[in-house]
Motif scaffolding. Structure first.
Motif, PDB file in Angstrom:
ATOM      1  N   GLN A 114       9.789  -3.761 -17.290  1.00 25.31           N
ATOM      2  CA  GLN A 114       8.362  -3.616 -16.980  1.00 25.31           C
ATOM      3  C   GLN A 114       8.094  -3.024 -15.599  1.00 25.31           C
ATOM      4  OE1 GLN A 114       6.252  -4.225 -19.486  1.00 25.31           O
ATOM      5  NE2 GLN A 114       8.117  -4.731 -20.625  1.00 25.31           N
ATOM      6  N   GLU A 115       9.155  -2.718 -14.866  1.00 33.35           N
ATOM      7  CA  GLU A 115       8.986  -2.197 -13.508  1.00 33.35           C
ATOM      8  C   GLU A 115       8.607  -0.717 -13.506  1.00 33.35           C
ATOM      9  OE1 GLU A 115       9.130  -3.421 -10.414  1.00 33.35           O
ATOM     10  OE2 GLU A 115       9.535  -5.481 -11.030  1.00 33.35           O
ATOM     11  N   ARG A 116       7.692  -0.356 -12.601  1.00 28.61           N
ATOM     12  CA  ARG A 116       7.468   1.058 -12.297  1.00 28.61           C
ATOM     13  C   ARG A 116       8.528   1.443 -11.267  1.00 28.61           C
ATOM     14  NH1 ARG A 116       1.742   1.572  -9.934  1.00 28.61           N
ATOM     15  NH2 ARG A 116       2.175   3.803 -10.007  1.00 28.61           N
ATOM     16  N   LEU A 117       9.416   2.327 -11.670  1.00 30.69           N
ATOM     17  CA  LEU A 117      10.577   2.603 -10.838  1.00 30.69           C
ATOM     18  C   LEU A 117      10.371   3.763  -9.865  1.00 30.69           C
ATOM     19  CD1 LEU A 117      13.268   2.388 -13.661  1.00 30.69           C
ATOM     20  CD2 LEU A 117      12.607   0.568 -12.071  1.00 30.69           C
ATOM     21  N   LEU A 118       9.893   4.881 -10.416  1.00 35.61           N
ATOM     22  CA  LEU A 118       9.848   6.133  -9.674  1.00 35.61           C
ATOM     23  C   LEU A 118       8.572   6.901 -10.008  1.00 35.61           C
ATOM     24  CD1 LEU A 118      13.502   7.172 -10.534  1.00 35.61           C
ATOM     25  CD2 LEU A 118      12.751   6.443  -8.267  1.00 35.61           C
ATOM     26  N   ARG A 141       8.668  13.065  -1.677  1.00 32.83           N
ATOM     27  CA  ARG A 141      10.002  12.705  -1.263  1.00 32.83           C
ATOM     28  C   ARG A 141      10.982  13.149  -2.340  1.00 32.83           C
ATOM     29  NH1 ARG A 141       7.835  11.093  -4.384  1.00 32.83           N
ATOM     30  NH2 ARG A 141       6.184  10.307  -3.087  1.00 32.83           N
ATOM     31  N   PRO A 142      12.197  13.571  -1.939  1.00 34.85           N
ATOM     32  CA  PRO A 142      13.188  14.019  -2.922  1.00 34.85           C
ATOM     33  C   PRO A 142      13.729  12.842  -3.724  1.00 34.85           C
ATOM     34  CG  PRO A 142      14.148  13.976  -0.731  1.00 34.85           C
ATOM     35  CD  PRO A 142      12.687  13.674  -0.563  1.00 34.85           C
ATOM     36  N   VAL A 143      14.486  13.156  -4.758  1.00 37.19           N
ATOM     37  CA  VAL A 143      14.931  12.122  -5.693  1.00 37.19           C
ATOM     38  C   VAL A 143      15.797  11.063  -5.010  1.00 37.19           C
ATOM     39  CG1 VAL A 143      16.933  13.498  -6.450  1.00 37.19           C
ATOM     40  CG2 VAL A 143      16.002  11.706  -7.938  1.00 37.19           C
ATOM     41  N   ALA A 144      16.687  11.453  -4.103  1.00 31.32           N
ATOM     42  CA  ALA A 144      17.576  10.471  -3.457  1.00 31.32           C
ATOM     43  C   ALA A 144      16.772   9.456  -2.653  1.00 31.32           C
ATOM     44  CB  ALA A 144      18.584  11.182  -2.555  1.00 31.32           C
ATOM     45  N   ALA A 145      15.786   9.932  -1.908  1.00 35.24           N
ATOM     46  CA  ALA A 145      14.944   9.019  -1.124  1.00 35.24           C
ATOM     47  C   ALA A 145      14.138   8.108  -2.038  1.00 35.24           C
ATOM     48  CB  ALA A 145      14.010   9.814  -0.218  1.00 35.24           C
ATOM     49  N   ALA A 146      13.673   8.635  -3.168  1.00 36.69           N
ATOM     50  CA  ALA A 146      12.900   7.828  -4.110  1.00 36.69           C
ATOM     51  C   ALA A 146      13.746   6.702  -4.698  1.00 36.69           C
ATOM     52  CB  ALA A 146      12.353   8.710  -5.226  1.00 36.69           C
ATOM     53  N   ILE A 147      14.996   6.995  -5.015  1.00 37.73           N
ATOM     54  CA  ILE A 147      15.897   5.970  -5.566  1.00 37.73           C
ATOM     55  C   ILE A 147      16.225   4.926  -4.499  1.00 37.73           C
ATOM     56  CG2 ILE A 147      18.229   5.581  -6.455  1.00 37.73           C
ATOM     57  CD1 ILE A 147      17.976   8.298  -7.881  1.00 37.73           C
ATOM     58  N   LEU A 148      16.467   5.378  -3.270  1.00 43.31           N
ATOM     59  CA  LEU A 148      16.733   4.442  -2.174  1.00 43.31           C
ATOM     60  C   LEU A 148      15.548   3.502  -1.962  1.00 43.31           C
ATOM     61  CD1 LEU A 148      18.408   3.372   0.168  1.00 43.31           C
ATOM     62  CD2 LEU A 148      17.579   5.292   1.550  1.00 43.31           C
ATOM     63  N   LEU A 149      14.332   4.061  -1.966  1.00 43.03           N
ATOM     64  CA  LEU A 149      13.131   3.237  -1.803  1.00 43.03           C
ATOM     65  C   LEU A 149      12.997   2.242  -2.949  1.00 43.03           C
ATOM     66  CD1 LEU A 149      10.585   5.926  -0.557  1.00 43.03           C
ATOM     67  CD2 LEU A 149      11.507   4.025   0.774  1.00 43.03           C
ATOM     68  N   GLU A 197       0.828  -1.203   0.000  1.00 44.57           N
ATOM     69  CA  GLU A 197       0.000   0.000   0.000  1.00 44.57           C
ATOM     70  C   GLU A 197       0.865   1.258   0.000  1.00 44.57           C
ATOM     71  OE1 GLU A 197      -3.163   2.172   2.970  1.00 44.57           O
ATOM     72  OE2 GLU A 197      -3.186  -0.012   2.865  1.00 44.57           O
ATOM     73  N   MET A 198       1.898   1.268   0.843  1.00 43.14           N
ATOM     74  CA  MET A 198       2.782   2.432   0.909  1.00 43.14           C
ATOM     75  C   MET A 198       3.614   2.574  -0.369  1.00 43.14           C
ATOM     76  SD  MET A 198       2.164   4.070   3.672  1.00 43.14           S
ATOM     77  CE  MET A 198       0.471   3.608   3.289  1.00 43.14           C
ATOM     78  N   LYS A 199       4.032   1.472  -0.937  1.00 43.80           N
ATOM     79  CA  LYS A 199       4.791   1.518  -2.190  1.00 43.80           C
ATOM     80  C   LYS A 199       3.949   2.152  -3.292  1.00 43.80           C
ATOM     81  CE  LYS A 199       6.849  -1.467  -5.697  1.00 43.80           C
ATOM     82  NZ  LYS A 199       6.935  -2.866  -6.195  1.00 43.80           N
ATOM     83  N   GLU A 200       2.667   1.777  -3.362  1.00 42.32           N
ATOM     84  CA  GLU A 200       1.766   2.358  -4.362  1.00 42.32           C
ATOM     85  C   GLU A 200       1.592   3.860  -4.112  1.00 42.32           C
ATOM     86  OE1 GLU A 200      -0.692   2.408  -7.713  1.00 42.32           O
ATOM     87  OE2 GLU A 200       0.726   0.895  -6.976  1.00 42.32           O
ATOM     88  N   SER A 201       1.485   4.259  -2.855  1.00 39.73           N
ATOM     89  CA  SER A 201       1.361   5.685  -2.531  1.00 39.73           C
ATOM     90  C   SER A 201       2.588   6.467  -2.974  1.00 39.73           C
ATOM     91  CB  SER A 201       1.151   5.874  -1.022  1.00 39.73           C
ATOM     92  OG  SER A 201      -0.103   5.379  -0.620  1.00 39.73           O
ATOM     93  N   ILE A 202       3.763   5.854  -2.807  1.00 33.45           N
ATOM     94  CA  ILE A 202       5.009   6.507  -3.231  1.00 33.45           C
ATOM     95  C   ILE A 202       5.043   6.649  -4.744  1.00 33.45           C
ATOM     96  CG2 ILE A 202       7.516   6.178  -3.416  1.00 33.45           C
ATOM     97  CD1 ILE A 202       6.625   7.165  -0.676  1.00 33.45           C
TER      98      ILE A 202
END
Length: 334
Positions: free
Chosen positions: A78-82, A46-54, A34-39
């Motif tokens: 096929q992955e949704r990355l960011l 969240r800034p770009v560095a946090a998004a890449i870390l996640l 659920e949280m991954k979908e919200s992100i």
């Protein structure tokens, strides 16, 4: 109309977990998804560095340890990355984003998938917008502002800034609530403190705020009561099961790689520093690839917070140093 008056009591359960409350693995996994979908949907800034870390932790959760002969850039096509907001802000292709995420993903090795999920959620838990439900309201001056309702109380934000708290009215200081049509009145626990009064756009919104407030208030105090025997047992049992899975995971690692347990522990000890250094280097390189015309207000506010050393805990400490009467006065003239 007679005011609708409520003492702050409710049986409403709200699905905003503290990470330590996620006892069972299936609950952890569902909340992680659920949280991954919200992100990915950019519902929490969240800034770009946090998004890449996640994203690197999400790879660890889904695929396990990085394998260079398998996990090449095309493997993740096929992955949704960011979030789209971030990918639109930089002169990078999907393959180039994937390469950068893989560089961090490779550092996440040796972790169980549930450990990676926990780390992912702990990062999310620290985001400014985690657990906050925003409502557009008006103060006495008829200015439009945001009301944030979250697990610790009410917060107020300026209309163009959902990251910087301007006022905080914690549950511990809330005595009761009264509503009349579109008017919302929160009474303070201590005599002499003025009411916190605002207006919503319609009666339905007032009802939503009331329901959520009662639920969060109830949850706040439930969390501070001593655990009953059943919950304590479940937590102890879950910890024992997690330790068994960790031991089994470590045993499988030692059988499959040419490293000792001490070497694995040494690697894990240095992981945080290694990832931090890689993120710093990545951020510095991304600056030259950023499209300034794609920068959004959240980015500007976040950068201002970084320059000022004002994370959300610092901002809240500053707010709490202002007495409630002054905070309410400030709210009424926003």
């Amino acid at each position: 109309m007679v005011p609708c008056f409520s003492t702050l009591e409710s049986n409403t359960f709200l699905k905003v977990y503290q990470i330590e409350e996620l006892i069972q693995l299936p609950t952890l996994h569902l909340f992680y998804l659920e949280m991954k979908e919200s992100i990915l949907e950019d519902k929490m800034y969240r800034p770009v560095a946090a998004a890449i870390l996640l994203a690197s932790l999400a790879f660890q959760v889904k695929y396990g340890d990085y394998k260079p002969d398998i996990h090449k850039t095309e493997y993740f096509q096929q992955e949704r990355l960011l979030p789209e907001r971030i990918t639109n802000q930089y002169l990078l292709t999907k393959e180039e984003w994937t390469t950068r995420i893989i560089a961090l993903y490779a550092q996440q090795k040796f972790q169980m998938r549930e450990e990676a999920m926990m780390k992912y959620l702990k990062i999310v838990e620290e985001l400014d917008m985690y657990g906050v439900q925003y409502y557009s309201i008006k103060n006495k001056k008829n200015s439009d502002v945001w009301l944030g309702v979250d697990p610790v109380g009410f917060k107020v934000y300026e209309k163009d800034d959902k990251l910087t708290v301007k006022m905080c009215f914690p549950w511990t200081e809330s005595k009761n609530i009264a509503t009349t049509n579109k008017k919302f009145i929160i009474k303070h626990r201590y005599p002499g403190t003025p009411d916190f009064v605002f207006h919503a756009s319609n009666v339905s919104v007032v009802g939503d705020i009331l329901d959520l407030s009662l639920g969060y208030h109830d949850l706040y105090y439930k969390r501070r009561k001593p655990e009953n025997g059943d919950v304590a047992y479940l937590k102890m049992h879950a910890k024992e099961e997690r330790e068994k899975r960790r031991a089994q995971h470590l045993s499988q690692l030692l059988d499959s790689i040419k490293m000792s347990q001490a070497e694995i522990e040494e690697y894990e000890h240095g992981r945080k520093k290694s990832i931090f250094e890689k993120l710093q280097s990545l951020e510095a390189k991304l600056v030259t690839l950023k499209l300034q015309e794609k920068v959004v207000k959240f980015d500007v506010i976040h950068d201002d917070h970084i320059r000022e050393g004002a994370d959300k805990d610092t901002i809240m400490r500053r707010i709490r140093m202002i007495n409630m009467k002054q905070q309410i006065d400030n709210f009424n003239v926003m």
